[in-house]
Design an enzyme around this catalytic site. Sequence first.
Site, PDB file in Angstrom:
ATOM      1  N   ASP A 145       0.970  -1.275   0.261  1.00 40.75           N
ATOM      2  CA  ASP A 145      -0.074   0.436  -0.646  1.00 40.75           C
ATOM      3  C   ASP A 145       1.012   1.115  -0.127  1.00 40.75           C
ATOM      4  OD1 ASP A 145       1.055   0.165   2.551  1.00 40.75           O
ATOM      5  OD2 ASP A 145      -1.123   0.383   3.718  1.00 40.75           O
ATOM      6  N   CYS A 203       2.725  -2.675   4.240  1.00 34.68           N
ATOM      7  CA  CYS A 203       2.172  -2.651   4.322  1.00 34.68           C
ATOM      8  C   CYS A 203       3.376  -1.566   5.686  1.00 34.68           C
ATOM      9  CB  CYS A 203       1.099  -2.606   4.179  1.00 34.68           C
ATOM     10  SG  CYS A 203       0.892  -3.918   6.364  1.00 34.68           S
ATOM     11  N   THR A 254       3.327  -1.548   8.810  1.00 36.95           N
ATOM     12  CA  THR A 254       3.475  -2.507   9.322  1.00 36.95           C
ATOM     13  C   THR A 254       4.185  -4.184   9.333  1.00 36.95           C
ATOM     14  OG1 THR A 254       1.676  -3.352  10.525  1.00 36.95           O
ATOM     15  CG2 THR A 254       2.234  -1.174  11.468  1.00 36.95           C
ATOM     16  N   HIS A 261       9.001 -23.962   8.246  1.00 37.76           N
ATOM     17  CA  HIS A 261       8.567 -25.141   9.048  1.00 37.76           C
ATOM     18  C   HIS A 261       7.345 -24.665   9.109  1.00 37.76           C
ATOM     19  CE1 HIS A 261      10.559 -26.067  12.741  1.00 37.76           C
ATOM     20  NE2 HIS A 261      11.815 -26.597  11.960  1.00 37.76           N
ATOM     21  N   HIS A 300       6.149 -31.518   9.237  1.00 40.92           N
ATOM     22  CA  HIS A 300       5.646 -30.081   8.808  1.00 40.92           C
ATOM     23  C   HIS A 300       4.955 -29.928   8.242  1.00 40.92           C
ATOM     24  CE1 HIS A 300       8.537 -28.403  11.882  1.00 40.92           C
ATOM     25  NE2 HIS A 300       9.905 -29.045  11.044  1.00 40.92           N
TER      26      HIS A 300
HETATM   27  C1  RB5 Z   1      -1.634   2.375   6.619  1.00 34.79           C
HETATM   28  O1  RB5 Z   1      -1.380   3.911   7.504  1.00 34.79           O
HETATM   29  C2  RB5 Z   1      -1.057   1.341   7.823  1.00 34.79           C
HETATM   30  O2  RB5 Z   1      -2.134   1.084   8.398  1.00 34.79           O
HETATM   31  C3  RB5 Z   1      -0.903   0.915   6.690  1.00 34.79           C
HETATM   32  O3  RB5 Z   1      -0.314   0.709   6.163  1.00 34.79           O
HETATM   33  C4  RB5 Z   1      -0.896  -0.869   7.529  1.00 34.79           C
HETATM   34  O4  RB5 Z   1       0.062  -1.342   8.615  1.00 34.79           O
HETATM   35  C5  RB5 Z   1      -2.013  -1.554   8.128  1.00 34.79           C
HETATM   36  O5  RB5 Z   1      -1.745  -2.739   8.823  1.00 34.79           O
END
Ligand code: RB5
Length: 154
Positions: A10, A73, A75, A106, A141
């Site tokens: 994203d 993304c 996180t 695994h 596994h």
């Molecule tokens: C976007 O701001 C953020 O929420 C997205 O990139 C991601 O981290 C969501 O899990």
Amino acid sequence: MTKTILLASDHGGFALKTALIQALRKDDCRVEDLGPDCTTSCDYPAFADKLAQRLLASGEEGQNGMLLGILICGTGLGMSMAANRHPGIRAAVCTNEFMARMARAHNNANVLCLGERVVGLGLALDIMHTFLAAPFEGGRHLRRIEQFETHSMA
Ligand code: RB5
């Protein structure tokens, strides 16, 4: 045989996606960039779905480690949650090389999820290279990951 790597992000993962694609193109990999192509705010589930469908459509190729996905993304969390809604997708958020190696060895993870706001470029490159190189160990596994499909239907 040349590995094919599918990538999508994203806006929160766009810069890291761009950097990883540059690195992969220097390696002996085929790269498919499934978007986005700019940093305009967008919704990660759409890109997770696109990559998951592309990977699953490949059939056998997607099962043997020669076709792998990378979703990025902010996180890595949202991407992994969205991708794992697709039976047959095993998406793993990895924040270090040990997790990356074990996710392949695994769990036979077929999608690596990274957080651009979590890992720097150097660590992301190390995680990616470890993930792409590590083989699935099979055996017990395999029995365990096969239960993902049956147990999640209960
Ligand atoms: C976007 O701001 C953020 O929420 C997205 O990139 C991601 O981290 C969501 O899990």
